[in-house]
Design a protein around this motif. Structure first.
Motif, PDB file in Angstrom:
ATOM      1  N   PRO A  10       0.831  -1.198   0.000  1.00  0.00           N
ATOM      2  CA  PRO A  10       0.000   0.000   0.000  1.00  0.00           C
ATOM      3  C   PRO A  10       0.871   1.256   0.000  1.00  0.00           C
ATOM      4  O   PRO A  10       1.937   1.267   0.611  1.00  0.00           O
ATOM      5  CB  PRO A  10      -0.777  -0.117   1.315  1.00  0.00           C
ATOM      6  N   ALA A  11       0.405   2.334  -0.636  1.00  0.00           N
ATOM      7  CA  ALA A  11       1.147   3.593  -0.621  1.00  0.00           C
ATOM      8  C   ALA A  11       1.269   4.118   0.810  1.00  0.00           C
ATOM      9  O   ALA A  11       2.310   4.646   1.207  1.00  0.00           O
ATOM     10  CB  ALA A  11       0.452   4.624  -1.508  1.00  0.00           C
ATOM     11  N   ASN A  12       0.204   3.936   1.609  1.00  0.00           N
ATOM     12  CA  ASN A  12       0.217   4.352   3.015  1.00  0.00           C
ATOM     13  C   ASN A  12       0.912   3.276   3.842  1.00  0.00           C
ATOM     14  O   ASN A  12       0.376   2.193   4.045  1.00  0.00           O
ATOM     15  CB  ASN A  12      -1.227   4.556   3.497  1.00  0.00           C
ATOM     16  N   GLU A  13       2.117   3.578   4.342  1.00  0.00           N
ATOM     17  CA  GLU A  13       2.892   2.564   5.074  1.00  0.00           C
ATOM     18  C   GLU A  13       2.218   2.103   6.352  1.00  0.00           C
ATOM     19  O   GLU A  13       2.495   0.995   6.830  1.00  0.00           O
ATOM     20  CB  GLU A  13       4.288   3.115   5.402  1.00  0.00           C
ATOM     21  N   ASN A  14       1.337   2.925   6.914  1.00  0.00           N
ATOM     22  CA  ASN A  14       0.593   2.487   8.111  1.00  0.00           C
ATOM     23  C   ASN A  14      -0.222   1.232   7.827  1.00  0.00           C
ATOM     24  O   ASN A  14      -0.571   0.485   8.736  1.00  0.00           O
ATOM     25  CB  ASN A  14      -0.376   3.585   8.582  1.00  0.00           C
ATOM     26  N   LEU A  15      -0.576   1.035   6.554  1.00  0.00           N
ATOM     27  CA  LEU A  15      -1.413  -0.111   6.201  1.00  0.00           C
ATOM     28  C   LEU A  15      -0.592  -1.328   5.787  1.00  0.00           C
ATOM     29  O   LEU A  15      -1.148  -2.335   5.374  1.00  0.00           O
ATOM     30  CB  LEU A  15      -2.388   0.277   5.083  1.00  0.00           C
ATOM     31  N   VAL A  17       0.736  -4.004   7.189  1.00  0.00           N
ATOM     32  CA  VAL A  17       0.723  -4.793   8.423  1.00  0.00           C
ATOM     33  C   VAL A  17       1.837  -5.836   8.405  1.00  0.00           C
ATOM     34  O   VAL A  17       2.455  -6.132   9.426  1.00  0.00           O
ATOM     35  CB  VAL A  17      -0.652  -5.454   8.608  1.00  0.00           C
ATOM     36  N   SER A  18       2.092  -6.397   7.223  1.00  0.00           N
ATOM     37  CA  SER A  18       3.121  -7.433   7.085  1.00  0.00           C
ATOM     38  C   SER A  18       4.456  -6.924   7.605  1.00  0.00           C
ATOM     39  O   SER A  18       5.129  -7.579   8.402  1.00  0.00           O
ATOM     40  CB  SER A  18       3.289  -7.844   5.625  1.00  0.00           C
ATOM     41  N   ARG A  19       4.815  -5.698   7.128  1.00  0.00           N
ATOM     42  CA  ARG A  19       6.109  -5.133   7.508  1.00  0.00           C
ATOM     43  C   ARG A  19       6.072  -4.641   8.948  1.00  0.00           C
ATOM     44  O   ARG A  19       6.988  -4.887   9.722  1.00  0.00           O
ATOM     45  CB  ARG A  19       6.488  -3.975   6.574  1.00  0.00           C
ATOM     46  N   LYS A  20       4.996  -3.955   9.318  1.00  0.00           N
ATOM     47  CA  LYS A  20       4.910  -3.328  10.646  1.00  0.00           C
ATOM     48  C   LYS A  20       5.008  -4.383  11.752  1.00  0.00           C
ATOM     49  O   LYS A  20       5.704  -4.197  12.740  1.00  0.00           O
ATOM     50  CB  LYS A  20       3.587  -2.565  10.757  1.00  0.00           C
ATOM     51  N   LYS A  22       6.019  -7.532  11.277  1.00  0.00           N
ATOM     52  CA  LYS A  22       7.011  -8.540  10.891  1.00  0.00           C
ATOM     53  C   LYS A  22       6.374  -9.931  10.760  1.00  0.00           C
ATOM     54  O   LYS A  22       6.882 -10.921  11.295  1.00  0.00           O
ATOM     55  CB  LYS A  22       8.175  -8.591  11.882  1.00  0.00           C
ATOM     56  N   ILE A  23       5.244  -9.979  10.067  1.00  0.00           N
ATOM     57  CA  ILE A  23       4.553 -11.256   9.824  1.00  0.00           C
ATOM     58  C   ILE A  23       5.039 -11.786   8.474  1.00  0.00           C
ATOM     59  O   ILE A  23       5.225 -11.009   7.547  1.00  0.00           O
ATOM     60  CB  ILE A  23       3.025 -11.041   9.811  1.00  0.00           C
ATOM     61  N   PRO A  24       5.234 -13.121   8.384  1.00  0.00           N
ATOM     62  CA  PRO A  24       5.768 -13.655   7.119  1.00  0.00           C
ATOM     63  C   PRO A  24       4.746 -13.743   5.997  1.00  0.00           C
ATOM     64  O   PRO A  24       4.395 -14.822   5.524  1.00  0.00           O
ATOM     65  CB  PRO A  24       6.295 -15.036   7.516  1.00  0.00           C
ATOM     66  N   HIS A  25       4.200 -12.603   5.599  1.00  0.00           N
ATOM     67  CA  HIS A  25       3.431 -12.535   4.372  1.00  0.00           C
ATOM     68  C   HIS A  25       3.644 -11.165   3.759  1.00  0.00           C
ATOM     69  O   HIS A  25       4.265 -10.284   4.368  1.00  0.00           O
ATOM     70  CB  HIS A  25       1.946 -12.847   4.585  1.00  0.00           C
ATOM     71  N   SER A  26       3.170 -10.992   2.561  1.00  0.00           N
ATOM     72  CA  SER A  26       3.191  -9.687   1.893  1.00  0.00           C
ATOM     73  C   SER A  26       1.767  -9.168   1.867  1.00  0.00           C
ATOM     74  O   SER A  26       0.829  -9.960   1.915  1.00  0.00           O
ATOM     75  CB  SER A  26       3.692  -9.846   0.456  1.00  0.00           C
ATOM     76  N   PRO A  27       1.586  -7.851   1.778  1.00  0.00           N
ATOM     77  CA  PRO A  27       0.213  -7.349   1.634  1.00  0.00           C
ATOM     78  C   PRO A  27      -0.472  -7.965   0.417  1.00  0.00           C
ATOM     79  O   PRO A  27      -1.683  -8.181   0.420  1.00  0.00           O
ATOM     80  CB  PRO A  27       0.415  -5.848   1.448  1.00  0.00           C
ATOM     81  N   THR A  46      -4.547   5.970   9.996  1.00  0.00           N
ATOM     82  CA  THR A  46      -3.774   7.114  10.505  1.00  0.00           C
ATOM     83  C   THR A  46      -2.608   6.664  11.381  1.00  0.00           C
ATOM     84  O   THR A  46      -1.653   7.410  11.571  1.00  0.00           O
ATOM     85  CB  THR A  46      -4.661   8.081  11.319  1.00  0.00           C
ATOM     86  N   ASN A  47      -2.705   5.441  11.960  1.00  0.00           N
ATOM     87  CA  ASN A  47      -1.623   5.032  12.854  1.00  0.00           C
ATOM     88  C   ASN A  47      -1.231   3.565  12.723  1.00  0.00           C
ATOM     89  O   ASN A  47      -0.316   3.106  13.412  1.00  0.00           O
ATOM     90  CB  ASN A  47      -2.001   5.336  14.315  1.00  0.00           C
ATOM     91  N   GLY A  48      -1.917   2.803  11.882  1.00  0.00           N
ATOM     92  CA  GLY A  48      -1.552   1.395  11.686  1.00  0.00           C
ATOM     93  C   GLY A  48      -1.978   0.473  12.807  1.00  0.00           C
ATOM     94  O   GLY A  48      -1.600  -0.694  12.835  1.00  0.00           O
ATOM     95  N   GLU A  49      -2.764   0.965  13.768  1.00  0.00           N
ATOM     96  CA  GLU A  49      -3.213   0.114  14.876  1.00  0.00           C
ATOM     97  C   GLU A  49      -4.491  -0.611  14.486  1.00  0.00           C
ATOM     98  O   GLU A  49      -5.267  -0.117  13.672  1.00  0.00           O
ATOM     99  CB  GLU A  49      -3.526   0.965  16.125  1.00  0.00           C
ATOM    100  N   ARG A  50      -4.726  -1.780  15.114  1.00  0.00           N
ATOM    101  CA  ARG A  50      -5.997  -2.481  14.898  1.00  0.00           C
ATOM    102  C   ARG A  50      -7.132  -1.562  15.330  1.00  0.00           C
ATOM    103  O   ARG A  50      -7.015  -0.854  16.341  1.00  0.00           O
ATOM    104  CB  ARG A  50      -6.050  -3.770  15.717  1.00  0.00           C
TER     105      ARG A  50
END
Lengths: 133, 99
Positions: A10-15, A17-20, A22-27, A46-50
């Motif tokens: 996603p263009a918005n890095e907050n979204l 989740v894989s990277r944030k 560190k889960i072994p999948h890609s968006p 706005t913050n990447g939180e659940r």
């Protein structure tokens, strides 16, 4: 001739989740003409939180984020061909549908819904396959 | 490619729900899946992936007994999920097939 396989984000890095987390999948993965998206739960852009809430809230948040991810990669909700909807309880089926149909008002994609155990007290997860641009 | 929505045991003519045993529901689902694929110019032997959703994994062997009658040779990739299904049904299947 092998299909081209690339990671989509996603263009918005907050979204992302894989990277944030560190889960072994890609968006998502682009394979040839198809985009295969990982399952998405409700995340605050706005913050990447659940972002917990009613079924309606979580459904809407997921589909808005899914639209963002697809449009970040040249696709769109109307290029989605297949959806899997995972609900914490099938009793919420109608609540989910009421919001879902706002995002897929005509020629909706193929879809399967079932009731599963989800993590973190979340109510819904959605995954999809879409056509690339 | 053909992506088929989850197929449930509804009567294809009347649209009425056909609740029953795992066996009767699975037969109805596979017959409906065959109708859907054939309407799209495909068939059960062009299936590449199936998600077989059962209400309880205790029915695994019964499912297999029905399942193999519909894809007796070179069956598609398959995952069996134990999940809660819509409308209190016991079986649902979704599939990907070659057109």
């Amino acid at each position: 001739m092998p299909l081209n396989r690339t990671v989509i984000e996603p263009a918005n890095e907050n979204l992302n989740v894989s990277r944030k987390l560190k889960i072994p999948h890609s968006p998502g993965i682009r394979a040839g003409d198809f985009l295969f998206l990982s399952g998405m739960v409700s995340v605050d852009p706005t913050n990447g939180e659940r972002s917990h809430g009613t079924m309606a809230h979580e459904t809407r948040q997921i589909l808005e984020n899914m639209r963002h991810l697809l449009e970040s990669n040249g696709s769109s909700l109307d290029r989605v061909v297949k959806v899997n909807v995972l609900l914490h309880d099938m009793l919420e089926f109608d609540n989910m549908n009421a919001v879902y149909r706002e995002f897929f008002p005509t020629d909706a994609p193929a879809r399967t819904t079932c009731g599963v155990q989800l993590g973190f007290g979340l109510k819904i997860e959605i995954e999809c396959v879409a056509l690339a641009s | 490619m053909i992506f088929v929505s989850g197929v449930l045991p509804f009567d294809p003519v009347s649209g009425d729900p056909q609740h029953g045993s795992l066996t009767s529901e699975a037969h109805r689902v596979f017959q409906n899946l065959a109708l859907i694929l054939e309407a799209a110019g495909s068939s059960l032997d062009r299936l590449v992936q199936v998600h077989a959703m059962v209400y309880d994994r205790i029915e695994y062997d019964m499912l297999n007994r029905v399942y193999q009658r519909y894809v007796p040779a070179g069956p598609p990739a398959r995952t069996v999920w134990s999940v809660q299904l819509p409308y209190g049904f016991r079986f649902q299947a979704e599939a990907v097939a070659i057109a």
